[in-house]
Design an enzyme around this catalytic site. Structure first.
Site, PDB file in Angstrom:
ATOM      1  N   GLY A  10       0.824  -1.211   0.000  1.00 54.49           N
ATOM      2  CA  GLY A  10       0.000   0.000   0.000  1.00 54.49           C
ATOM      3  C   GLY A  10       0.856   1.258   0.000  1.00 54.49           C
ATOM      4  N   ASP A  44      -2.980 -12.166   5.015  1.00 49.83           N
ATOM      5  CA  ASP A  44      -4.327 -11.562   5.060  1.00 49.83           C
ATOM      6  C   ASP A  44      -4.665 -11.378   6.533  1.00 49.83           C
ATOM      7  OD1 ASP A  44      -7.029 -11.034   5.175  1.00 49.83           O
ATOM      8  OD2 ASP A  44      -7.589 -12.564   3.717  1.00 49.83           O
ATOM      9  N   ALA A  68      -5.158  -2.171   5.673  1.00 49.10           N
ATOM     10  CA  ALA A  68      -6.554  -1.808   5.948  1.00 49.10           C
ATOM     11  C   ALA A  68      -7.328  -1.850   4.652  1.00 49.10           C
ATOM     12  CB  ALA A  68      -6.629  -0.394   6.540  1.00 49.10           C
ATOM     13  N   TRP A  69      -8.658  -1.964   4.774  1.00 50.18           N
ATOM     14  CA  TRP A  69      -9.512  -1.754   3.608  1.00 50.18           C
ATOM     15  C   TRP A  69      -9.851  -0.273   3.620  1.00 50.18           C
ATOM     16  CZ3 TRP A  69     -15.289  -2.795   2.514  1.00 50.18           C
ATOM     17  CH2 TRP A  69     -15.492  -2.750   1.132  1.00 50.18           C
ATOM     18  N   ASP A 110      -7.926  10.332  10.616  1.00 48.88           N
ATOM     19  CA  ASP A 110      -8.709  11.496  11.061  1.00 48.88           C
ATOM     20  C   ASP A 110     -10.211  11.214  10.991  1.00 48.88           C
ATOM     21  OD1 ASP A 110      -8.330  11.345   8.256  1.00 48.88           O
ATOM     22  OD2 ASP A 110      -8.884  13.444   7.985  1.00 48.88           O
ATOM     23  N   TYR A 133     -16.125   3.210   7.560  1.00 46.90           N
ATOM     24  CA  TYR A 133     -14.665   3.134   7.540  1.00 46.90           C
ATOM     25  C   TYR A 133     -14.080   3.705   8.847  1.00 46.90           C
ATOM     26  CZ  TYR A 133      -9.913   4.668   6.406  1.00 46.90           C
ATOM     27  OH  TYR A 133      -8.565   4.912   6.443  1.00 46.90           O
ATOM     28  N   LYS A 137     -11.983   1.630  11.713  1.00 47.37           N
ATOM     29  CA  LYS A 137     -10.606   1.970  12.092  1.00 47.37           C
ATOM     30  C   LYS A 137     -10.537   2.270  13.597  1.00 47.37           C
ATOM     31  CE  LYS A 137      -7.443   2.452   9.979  1.00 47.37           C
ATOM     32  NZ  LYS A 137      -6.353   1.486   9.676  1.00 47.37           N
ATOM     33  N   TRP A 155      -5.288  12.365   4.828  1.00 45.21           N
ATOM     34  CA  TRP A 155      -5.114  12.837   3.453  1.00 45.21           C
ATOM     35  C   TRP A 155      -3.754  12.426   2.873  1.00 45.21           C
ATOM     36  CZ3 TRP A 155      -7.513  18.307   2.314  1.00 45.21           C
ATOM     37  CH2 TRP A 155      -8.788  18.389   2.861  1.00 45.21           C
TER      38      TRP A 155
HETATM   39  N1  LIG Z   1      -5.125   7.077   2.482  1.00 48.17           N
HETATM   40  C1  LIG Z   1      -5.409   7.997   3.385  1.00 48.17           C
HETATM   41  O1  LIG Z   1      -5.654   9.172   3.055  1.00 48.17           O
HETATM   42  C2  LIG Z   1      -5.389   7.644   4.848  1.00 48.17           C
HETATM   43  C3  LIG Z   1      -5.692   8.650   5.780  1.00 48.17           C
HETATM   44  C4  LIG Z   1      -5.635   8.322   7.141  1.00 48.17           C
HETATM   45  C5  LIG Z   1      -5.287   7.050   7.553  1.00 48.17           C
HETATM   46  N2  LIG Z   1      -5.030   6.095   6.615  1.00 48.17           N
HETATM   47  C6  LIG Z   1      -4.668   4.774   7.101  1.00 48.17           C
HETATM   48  O2  LIG Z   1      -3.322   4.553   6.696  1.00 48.17           O
HETATM   49  C7  LIG Z   1      -3.121   3.167   6.459  1.00 48.17           C
HETATM   50  C8  LIG Z   1      -2.478   2.976   5.103  1.00 48.17           C
HETATM   51  O3  LIG Z   1      -3.322   3.553   4.125  1.00 48.17           O
HETATM   52  P1  LIG Z   1      -2.885   3.627   2.615  1.00 48.17           P
HETATM   53  O4  LIG Z   1      -3.256   4.963   2.097  1.00 48.17           O
HETATM   54  O5  LIG Z   1      -1.486   3.131   2.476  1.00 48.17           O
HETATM   55  O6  LIG Z   1      -3.903   2.570   1.990  1.00 48.17           O
HETATM   56  P2  LIG Z   1      -3.678   1.541   0.808  1.00 48.17           P
HETATM   57  O7  LIG Z   1      -2.768   2.116  -0.215  1.00 48.17           O
HETATM   58  O8  LIG Z   1      -5.055   1.113   0.413  1.00 48.17           O
HETATM   59  O9  LIG Z   1      -2.905   0.357   1.527  1.00 48.17           O
HETATM   60  C9  LIG Z   1      -3.547  -0.561   2.354  1.00 48.17           C
HETATM   61  C10 LIG Z   1      -2.991  -1.920   2.037  1.00 48.17           C
HETATM   62  O10 LIG Z   1      -3.646  -2.872   2.881  1.00 48.17           O
HETATM   63  C11 LIG Z   1      -3.891  -4.014   2.093  1.00 48.17           C
HETATM   64  N3  LIG Z   1      -4.984  -4.828   2.619  1.00 48.17           N
HETATM   65  C12 LIG Z   1      -6.309  -4.708   2.393  1.00 48.17           C
HETATM   66  N4  LIG Z   1      -6.973  -5.715   3.006  1.00 48.17           N
HETATM   67  C13 LIG Z   1      -6.025  -6.472   3.616  1.00 48.17           C
HETATM   68  C14 LIG Z   1      -6.065  -7.656   4.378  1.00 48.17           C
HETATM   69  N5  LIG Z   1      -7.228  -8.279   4.646  1.00 48.17           N
HETATM   70  N6  LIG Z   1      -4.890  -8.170   4.836  1.00 48.17           N
HETATM   71  C15 LIG Z   1      -3.729  -7.568   4.562  1.00 48.17           C
HETATM   72  N7  LIG Z   1      -3.613  -6.460   3.827  1.00 48.17           N
HETATM   73  C16 LIG Z   1      -4.760  -5.915   3.361  1.00 48.17           C
HETATM   74  C17 LIG Z   1      -4.219  -3.490   0.719  1.00 48.17           C
HETATM   75  O11 LIG Z   1      -4.009  -4.506  -0.243  1.00 48.17           O
HETATM   76  P3  LIG Z   1      -4.945  -4.586  -1.549  1.00 48.17           P
HETATM   77  O12 LIG Z   1      -4.691  -3.297  -2.291  1.00 48.17           O
HETATM   78  O13 LIG Z   1      -4.448  -5.806  -2.230  1.00 48.17           O
HETATM   79  O14 LIG Z   1      -6.347  -4.687  -1.056  1.00 48.17           O
HETATM   80  C18 LIG Z   1      -3.234  -2.336   0.583  1.00 48.17           C
HETATM   81  O15 LIG Z   1      -2.020  -2.746  -0.014  1.00 48.17           O
HETATM   82  C19 LIG Z   1      -4.463   2.501   6.606  1.00 48.17           C
HETATM   83  O16 LIG Z   1      -4.521   1.894   7.854  1.00 48.17           O
HETATM   84  C20 LIG Z   1      -5.465   3.639   6.517  1.00 48.17           C
HETATM   85  O17 LIG Z   1      -6.625   3.365   7.242  1.00 48.17           O
HETATM   86  C21 LIG Z   1      -5.075   6.353   5.282  1.00 48.17           C
END
Ligand SMILES: NC(=O)c1ccc[n+]([C@@H]2O[C@H](COP(=O)([O-])OP(=O)(O)OC[C@H]3O[C@@H](n4cnc5c(N)ncnc54)[C@H](OP(=O)(O)O)[C@@H]3O)[C@@H](O)[C@H]2O)c1
Length: 290
Positions: A10, A44, A68-69, A110, A133, A137, A155
């Site tokens: 991710g 997973d 995370a999803w 957030d 979501y 979380k 973000w």
């Molecule tokens: N993106 C944002 O703006 C944001 C903001 C605040 C907090 N966060 C948090 O930051 C963290 C990382 O976010 P990110 O932006 O890097 O998201 P991301 O790019 O969607 O990365 C999340 C990764 O988790 C994997 N995943 C999904 N289901 C899974 C499972 N059952 N077992 C193991 N891995 C799984 C996904 O794989 P697949 O792609 O193969 O499903 C993906 O590679 C998350 O915890 C998210 O809640 C994100």
């Protein structure tokens, strides 16, 4: 020291692995590191047996857990999947880590807040998620021992995976017309590499409790889109502000209006804060448009 990274493919996971590799190659002073990058195909987190088997076999000292999803709107339609991955998945990671006495560093959001505060949220403000979501979380946060590190961020944009910086660049390149972005959601853009460096620092130091970690400053998606265009050398005047109510189609998950995070725990403990979001965004846009 052995570090297991979940969701390693991710946006955040990939930068965490890159940061750990930089450290293990001696580019950052510290202990030797054995990095295990586990993407979803390898681990997973929603599969308890798989998580227990992997973690007890690998015996990591630290588990960095960004998996995370993250499909915020899709989570509204499939709450079971959201809770299975984000909440129960984190229970599985916490349970396995407890067995081998590994420290857990979890990434949260957030979106645990409802966005009605008139000031930035600090780590001690009461969460009240608006979306499935956000609730899932927050559920994950509640599965962890008090000794875990919880990093709430917002973000995120990085080199890996889809994100808003890439969307703005793609839309701008695809047409010469106006680009419309909402100007009634306020938050702090955070560049994945900056976040990963701080997350790794906190995880390796086994820092306990909740930390808000975002790039400094805040904006709206309208302000963000303008900054992306300016950083790419394009005309920011192409971006037009719209209210969230004008988004077509409307988003299924409600977003907090004001989810700026005060990085209070870092600030008050004398920790170094992340740079202003515009500085790091300019570097990211340069890398994305090179
Ligand atoms: N993106 C944002 O703006 C944001 C903001 C605040 C907090 N966060 C948090 O930051 C963290 C990382 O976010 P990110 O932006 O890097 O998201 P991301 O790019 O969607 O990365 C999340 C990764 O988790 C994997 N995943 C999904 N289901 C899974 C499972 N059952 N077992 C193991 N891995 C799984 C996904 O794989 P697949 O792609 O193969 O499903 C993906 O590679 C998350 O915890 C998210 O809640 C994100």
């Amino acid at each position: 020291m052995r570090i297991l990274v979940t969701g390693a493919a991710g946006q955040v996971g990939a930068e965490v692995v890159a940061e750990l590799e930089r450290r293990s190659e001696g580019m950052v002073k510290g202990p030797g590191l054995d990095v295990i990058a586990a993407d979803r195909s390898r681990l997973d987190v929603s599969d308890r047996d798989e998580v227990l088997a992997a973690v007890t076999a690998l015996e990591p000292d630290v588990v960095v857990h960004p998996a995370a999803w993250t499909a915020v709107d899709a989570c509204e339609d499939d709450p079971d999947r959201a809770f299975a991955v984000n909440a129960l998945g984190t229970r599985n990671v916490a349970e396995a880590a407890r067995i081998v006495r590994a420290h857990v560093a979890y990434v949260s959001t957030d979106y645990v807040f409802d966005g009605t505060s008139i000031r930035p949220y600090n780590e001690w403000d009461a969460p009240h998620p608006l979306s499935v979501y956000g609730a899932s979380k927050l559920g994950g946060e509640r599965e962890l021992d008090p000794s875990a590190t919880v990093v709430r961020t917002s973000w995120i944009c990085g080199r890996t995976g889809p994100n808003m910086a890439k969307t703005v660049l793609r839309l701008a390149a695809a047409s010469s017309g106006p680009l419309r972005f909402v100007d009634d959601q306020h938050g702090s853009p955070t560049i994945a590499s900056d976040l990963a460096a701080k997350l790794v620092e906190l995880a390796l130091a086994r820092r306990q409790g909740v930390f808000h970690v975002t790039n400094a400053g805040a904006t709206t998606w309208y302000g963000f889109a303008r900054e992306v265009l300016a950083a790419a050398g394009w005309d920011p005047g192409r971006v037009e502000p719209i209210p969230t109510s004008d988004l077509a189609p409307p988003r299924r998950a409600p977003r907090p209006e004001h989810s700026v995070l005060d990085n209070a725990a870092l600030r008050l403990s004398g920790g170094e804060l992340l740079p202003p979001w515009q500085e790091s965004l300019a570097q990211l846009v340069a890398a994305l448009t090179r």
